[in-house]
Design a protein around this motif. Structure first.
Motif, PDB file in Angstrom:
ATOM      1  N   ARG A 219       0.810  -1.214   0.000  1.00  0.00           N
ATOM      2  CA  ARG A 219       0.000   0.000   0.000  1.00  0.00           C
ATOM      3  C   ARG A 219       0.850   1.274   0.000  1.00  0.00           C
ATOM      4  NH1 ARG A 219      -2.122   0.513   4.505  1.00  0.00           N
ATOM      5  NH2 ARG A 219      -3.407   2.265   3.902  1.00  0.00           N
ATOM      6  N   HIS A 220       2.154   1.083   0.170  1.00  0.00           N
ATOM      7  CA  HIS A 220       3.026   2.259   0.283  1.00  0.00           C
ATOM      8  C   HIS A 220       3.116   3.025  -1.050  1.00  0.00           C
ATOM      9  CE1 HIS A 220       6.388   4.810   1.359  1.00  0.00           C
ATOM     10  NE2 HIS A 220       6.306   4.371   2.601  1.00  0.00           N
ATOM     11  N   PRO A 221       2.995   4.372  -1.002  1.00  0.00           N
ATOM     12  CA  PRO A 221       2.998   5.139  -2.263  1.00  0.00           C
ATOM     13  C   PRO A 221       4.342   5.194  -2.992  1.00  0.00           C
ATOM     14  CG  PRO A 221       2.699   6.603  -0.349  1.00  0.00           C
ATOM     15  CD  PRO A 221       2.672   5.198   0.165  1.00  0.00           C
ATOM     16  N   MET A 222       5.466   4.973  -2.276  1.00  0.00           N
ATOM     17  CA  MET A 222       6.768   5.033  -2.953  1.00  0.00           C
ATOM     18  C   MET A 222       7.027   3.728  -3.693  1.00  0.00           C
ATOM     19  SD  MET A 222       9.444   6.573  -3.834  1.00  0.00           S
ATOM     20  CE  MET A 222      10.410   7.798  -2.961  1.00  0.00           C
TER      21      MET A 222
ATOM     22  N   ASP B 103       5.178   3.463   9.460  1.00  0.00           N
ATOM     23  CA  ASP B 103       4.579   3.234   8.146  1.00  0.00           C
ATOM     24  C   ASP B 103       5.285   3.993   7.022  1.00  0.00           C
ATOM     25  OD1 ASP B 103       2.766   1.542   9.270  1.00  0.00           O
ATOM     26  OD2 ASP B 103       1.185   3.043   9.448  1.00  0.00           O
TER      27      ASP B 103
ATOM     28  N   HIS C 179      15.459  13.675   0.141  1.00  0.00           N
ATOM     29  CA  HIS C 179      15.832  14.907   0.856  1.00  0.00           C
ATOM     30  C   HIS C 179      15.396  15.018   2.315  1.00  0.00           C
ATOM     31  CE1 HIS C 179      11.887  16.929  -0.885  1.00  0.00           C
ATOM     32  NE2 HIS C 179      11.659  15.769  -0.297  1.00  0.00           N
ATOM     33  N   HIS C 180      14.602  14.069   2.836  1.00  0.00           N
ATOM     34  CA  HIS C 180      14.124  14.199   4.230  1.00  0.00           C
ATOM     35  C   HIS C 180      15.024  13.529   5.267  1.00  0.00           C
ATOM     36  CE1 HIS C 180      10.417  15.939   2.825  1.00  0.00           C
ATOM     37  NE2 HIS C 180      10.026  14.835   2.200  1.00  0.00           N
TER      38      HIS C 180
ATOM     39  N   GLY D 221      10.060  10.505   6.029  1.00  0.00           N
ATOM     40  CA  GLY D 221       9.362  10.656   4.745  1.00  0.00           C
ATOM     41  C   GLY D 221       9.922   9.798   3.620  1.00  0.00           C
ATOM     42  N   PHE D 222       9.950   8.504   3.809  1.00  0.00           N
ATOM     43  CA  PHE D 222      10.373   7.509   2.807  1.00  0.00           C
ATOM     44  C   PHE D 222      11.893   7.540   2.544  1.00  0.00           C
ATOM     45  CE2 PHE D 222       6.147   8.849   0.417  1.00  0.00           C
ATOM     46  CZ  PHE D 222       5.411   8.596   1.566  1.00  0.00           C
ATOM     47  N   CYS D 223      12.648   8.352   3.266  1.00  0.00           N
ATOM     48  CA  CYS D 223      14.090   8.510   3.012  1.00  0.00           C
ATOM     49  C   CYS D 223      14.899   7.952   4.185  1.00  0.00           C
ATOM     50  CB  CYS D 223      14.449   9.989   2.844  1.00  0.00           C
ATOM     51  SG  CYS D 223      13.388  10.911   1.697  1.00  0.00           S
TER      52      CYS D 223
ATOM     53  N   ASP E 180      10.580  19.409  -5.593  1.00  0.00           N
ATOM     54  CA  ASP E 180       9.631  18.414  -5.054  1.00  0.00           C
ATOM     55  C   ASP E 180       8.515  19.197  -4.346  1.00  0.00           C
ATOM     56  OD1 ASP E 180      10.094  15.222  -3.861  1.00  0.00           O
ATOM     57  OD2 ASP E 180       8.711  16.506  -2.745  1.00  0.00           O
TER      58      ASP E 180
ATOM     59  N   PHE F 188       3.184  17.547   5.054  1.00  0.00           N
ATOM     60  CA  PHE F 188       4.482  16.976   5.409  1.00  0.00           C
ATOM     61  C   PHE F 188       5.643  17.758   4.781  1.00  0.00           C
ATOM     62  CE2 PHE F 188       8.029  14.076   5.204  1.00  0.00           C
ATOM     63  CZ  PHE F 188       8.018  13.506   6.464  1.00  0.00           C
TER      64      PHE F 188
ATOM     65  N   ASP G 154       6.445  14.844  -7.700  1.00  0.00           N
ATOM     66  CA  ASP G 154       5.143  14.954  -7.026  1.00  0.00           C
ATOM     67  C   ASP G 154       4.574  16.376  -7.112  1.00  0.00           C
ATOM     68  OD1 ASP G 154       7.106  15.900  -5.322  1.00  0.00           O
ATOM     69  OD2 ASP G 154       6.634  14.538  -3.663  1.00  0.00           O
TER      70      ASP G 154
ATOM     71  N   GLY H  53      13.559  12.181  -6.634  1.00  0.00           N
ATOM     72  CA  GLY H  53      12.893  12.552  -5.391  1.00  0.00           C
ATOM     73  C   GLY H  53      11.514  11.913  -5.371  1.00  0.00           C
TER      74      GLY H  53
ATOM     75  N   TYR I 196       4.544   9.981  -7.289  1.00  0.00           N
ATOM     76  CA  TYR I 196       3.756   8.838  -6.829  1.00  0.00           C
ATOM     77  C   TYR I 196       2.727   8.353  -7.832  1.00  0.00           C
ATOM     78  CZ  TYR I 196       6.518  10.275  -2.984  1.00  0.00           C
ATOM     79  OH  TYR I 196       7.605  10.625  -2.243  1.00  0.00           O
TER      80      TYR I 196
HETATM   81  C1  TV7 Z   1      10.697  12.634  -1.125  1.00  0.00           C
HETATM   82  N1  TV7 Z   1       2.245  11.320   2.962  1.00  0.00           N
HETATM   83  C2  TV7 Z   1       8.735  12.152   0.417  1.00  0.00           C
HETATM   84  C3  TV7 Z   1       7.365  12.535   0.914  1.00  0.00           C
HETATM   85  C4  TV7 Z   1       7.046  11.853   2.229  1.00  0.00           C
HETATM   86  C5  TV7 Z   1       5.643  12.124   2.722  1.00  0.00           C
HETATM   87  C6  TV7 Z   1       3.070  10.898   3.903  1.00  0.00           C
HETATM   88  C7  TV7 Z   1       1.984   9.135   3.249  1.00  0.00           C
HETATM   89  C8  TV7 Z   1       1.535   7.742   3.146  1.00  0.00           C
HETATM   90  C9  TV7 Z   1       2.327   6.764   3.730  1.00  0.00           C
HETATM   91  C10 TV7 Z   1       1.923   5.417   3.622  1.00  0.00           C
HETATM   92  C11 TV7 Z   1       0.711   5.116   2.963  1.00  0.00           C
HETATM   93  C12 TV7 Z   1       0.360   7.375   2.498  1.00  0.00           C
HETATM   94  C13 TV7 Z   1      -1.493   7.943   1.163  1.00  0.00           C
HETATM   95  C14 TV7 Z   1       1.564  10.255   2.525  1.00  0.00           C
HETATM   96  C15 TV7 Z   1       2.206  12.168   9.267  1.00  0.00           C
HETATM   97  C16 TV7 Z   1       1.986  10.809   8.810  1.00  0.00           C
HETATM   98  C17 TV7 Z   1       0.793  10.477   7.946  1.00  0.00           C
HETATM   99  C18 TV7 Z   1       1.593   6.814   7.499  1.00  0.00           C
HETATM  100  C19 TV7 Z   1       0.387   6.131   6.884  1.00  0.00           C
HETATM  101  N2  TV7 Z   1      -0.038   6.103   2.402  1.00  0.00           N
HETATM  102  C20 TV7 Z   1       9.272  13.042  -0.703  1.00  0.00           C
HETATM  103  C21 TV7 Z   1       5.443  11.566   4.110  1.00  0.00           C
HETATM  104  C22 TV7 Z   1       4.021  11.783   4.617  1.00  0.00           C
HETATM  105  C23 TV7 Z   1       2.690   4.388   4.181  1.00  0.00           C
HETATM  106  N3  TV7 Z   1       3.967  11.472   6.024  1.00  0.00           N
HETATM  107  O1  TV7 Z   1       9.354  14.397  -0.323  1.00  0.00           O
HETATM  108  C24 TV7 Z   1       2.283   3.073   4.075  1.00  0.00           C
HETATM  109  O2  TV7 Z   1      -0.418   8.336   1.927  1.00  0.00           O
HETATM  110  O3  TV7 Z   1       2.263  12.851   6.426  1.00  0.00           O
HETATM  111  C25 TV7 Z   1       3.049  12.016   6.835  1.00  0.00           C
HETATM  112  C26 TV7 Z   1       3.075  11.529   8.283  1.00  0.00           C
HETATM  113  C27 TV7 Z   1       2.226   9.696   9.803  1.00  0.00           C
HETATM  114  C28 TV7 Z   1       2.454   8.396   9.064  1.00  0.00           C
HETATM  115  N4  TV7 Z   1       1.289   8.062   8.223  1.00  0.00           N
HETATM  116  C29 TV7 Z   1       1.004   9.139   7.235  1.00  0.00           C
HETATM  117  O4  TV7 Z   1       8.416  13.011  -1.823  1.00  0.00           O
HETATM  118  C30 TV7 Z   1      10.843  11.219  -1.556  1.00  0.00           C
HETATM  119  N5  TV7 Z   1       2.918   9.565   4.112  1.00  0.00           N
HETATM  120  C31 TV7 Z   1       0.319   3.783   2.860  1.00  0.00           C
HETATM  121  C32 TV7 Z   1       1.092   2.761   3.409  1.00  0.00           C
END
Ligand code: TV7
Ligand code: CA
Ligand code: ZN
Length: 380
Positions: A28-31, A100, A142-143, A151-153, A178, A208, A267, A303, A306
């Motif tokens: 389910r992870h977006p990366m 996550d 970059h995070h 943030g996936f990094c 980005d 984020f 993105d 970077g 999605y």
């Molecule tokens: C560089 N947004 C990275 C950008 C990193 C963004 C976030 C998700 C996400 C994670 C998942 C998932 C997701 C649909 C989207 C506060 C939280 C909310 C985890 C669910 N679906 C770059 C990071 C950002 C993981 N994180 O700049 C597994 O979206 O907003 C947040 C943090 C806590 C953790 N939860 C999200 O582009 C490469 N995450 C589905 C499965």
């Protein structure tokens, strides 16, 4: 089919290892590292491989990672696996921000050292003068912080490359398009005037990573050497290009960087699964073309991004720009993943029609003026 453009064709190196695209963050992870495979197939499908020096990337060494990351953190990353993660003492997952966003997936350390090794190889080509432009689409994470993933990094390939470039370059400019704030890179060089960091991003205090307000401008020696350009949802091509050029032209002219590193997170395109801007591929590419036109050595990294089919279109288009080639709009016929690109099979389908533009003319003009006032401090 593919033609030489009218602008300069520099010496370009392309750094890639197909192994990076085989890792999975989770279903389910977006990366999706697979987007790098799609990109590589389009790049070679267009024949761009014939106009660049190709290098298969190697893993970054532990010593190289320790140039920025802490020993504790690298020890942890290199030892933990999906099997051992559940048996760790309580608190250690929290300590290292594992969750996550940054899961411990199978081979995540091998993945991390590969994308970092590619950026380090690319920076080395610039340092020894073998390339004028070096490209690593698997980098741009970059995070990542000194002692934690974010943030996936997991490791910060950009910071590591900049540290390497600083061995011979007096002034490094980092540009981040980005949609997220480039917080890890900004933080690493917040107190030095030898690295200028600029990030364009969505900002509302919640999106984020939550940082990147205009008032973050660097401190001590680094004061006025960080610039943040906070934006609202739905920014369109003309507004973005106008602001980008209006800020970057005087910035480059005043700061006079000897090398530039551009993070090209995809993105910020329209129709991104996580983003909320309205940029089309040509507008994003115009920002890359504009920076290239200064003729300063450039490290170009990927970077975020999605919606894999659009990420690969964008980075292929930008590989064309950087190598000075003009690509036909219609995607290569014999690509193994052609079905991903229907029904249009175009290099630049319309993406900029989804969100309402919440950035008024007045707001954007105000942002531009405030950036110019900041840049004026560079002239002393
Ligand atoms: C560089 N947004 C990275 C950008 C990193 C963004 C976030 C998700 C996400 C994670 C998942 C998932 C997701 C649909 C989207 C506060 C939280 C909310 C985890 C669910 N679906 C770059 C990071 C950002 C993981 N994180 O700049 C597994 O979206 O907003 C947040 C943090 C806590 C953790 N939860 C999200 O582009 C490469 N995450 C589905 C499965
Ligand atoms: Ca950014
Ligand atoms: Zn992003």
């Amino acid at each position: 089919k593919i033609e030489f453009g009218t602008d300069y064709s520099p010496d370009v190196s392309y750094h890639f290892n197909s192994k990076v695209s085989e890792f999975h963050y989770g279903v389910r992870h977006p990366m999706k590292p697979f987007r790098l495979m799609l990109t590589d197939h389009l790049v070679s499908g267009y024949g761009l491989h014939n106009y660049m020096d190709l290098y298969e990337t190697r893993a970054a060494s532990r010593e190289e990672l320790l140039e920025f990351h802490s020993k504790d953190y690298i020890d942890f990353l290199s030892k933990v696996t999906p099997d051992t993660v559940s048996k760790l003492p309580r608190g250690s997952l929290e300590k290292f921000n594992i969750g996550d966003d940054c899961p411990i997936f199978q081979g995540f350390y091998d993945y991390s050292v590969l994308y970092a090794g590619a950026s380090l190889d690319a920076s080395r080509k610039l340092l020894n003068g073998q390339s004028e432009i070096a490209i690593n689409w698997s980098g741009g994470l970059h995070h990542a912080k000194k002692s934690s993933p974010s943030g996936f990094c997991y490791v910060n390939d950009i910071v590591l490359s900049i540290i390497n470039l600083l061995r011979f370059h007096p002034r490094v400019l980092y540009i981040d398009i980005d949609i997220h704030h480039g917080d890890g890179v900004q933080e690493a060089f917040y107190t030095t005037d030898r690295v200028f960091t600029v990030s364009f991003h969505k900002y509302n205090g919640e999106f984020f990573p939550g940082t990147g307000n205009f008032d973050e401008l660097g401190c001590s020696e680094g004061k006025h050497f960080a610039l943040n350009v906070p934006l609202e949802d739905g920014i369109d091509d003309d507004s973005y290009i106008n602001l980008f050029k209006g800020v970057m032209d005087p910035l480059i002219t005043s700061y006079k960087p000897t090398v530039i590193i551009q993070q090209c997170g995809a993105d910020s395109l329209g129709h991104d699964r996580l983003g909320c801007f309205n940029l089309n591929i040509k507008a994003h590419g115009e920002c890359v073309k504009f920076i290239k036109s200064f003729g300063i050595p450039m490290l170009v990294v990927g970077g975020g991004g999605y919606t894999p089919r659009n990420v690969s279109r964008l980075w292929t288009y930008e590989t064309g720009i950087l190598s000075g080639m003009i690509l036909p709009e219609s995607l290569p016929e014999d690509s193994p993943f052609r079905e991903w690109f229907g029904p249009d099979y175009s290099l630049y389908p319309t993406l900029g029609d989804l969100y309402e533009n919440k950035n008024s003319k007045k707001f954007l003009e105000n942002v531009r003026i405030r950036c110019l006032e900041r840049i004026r401090y560079l002239q002393g």
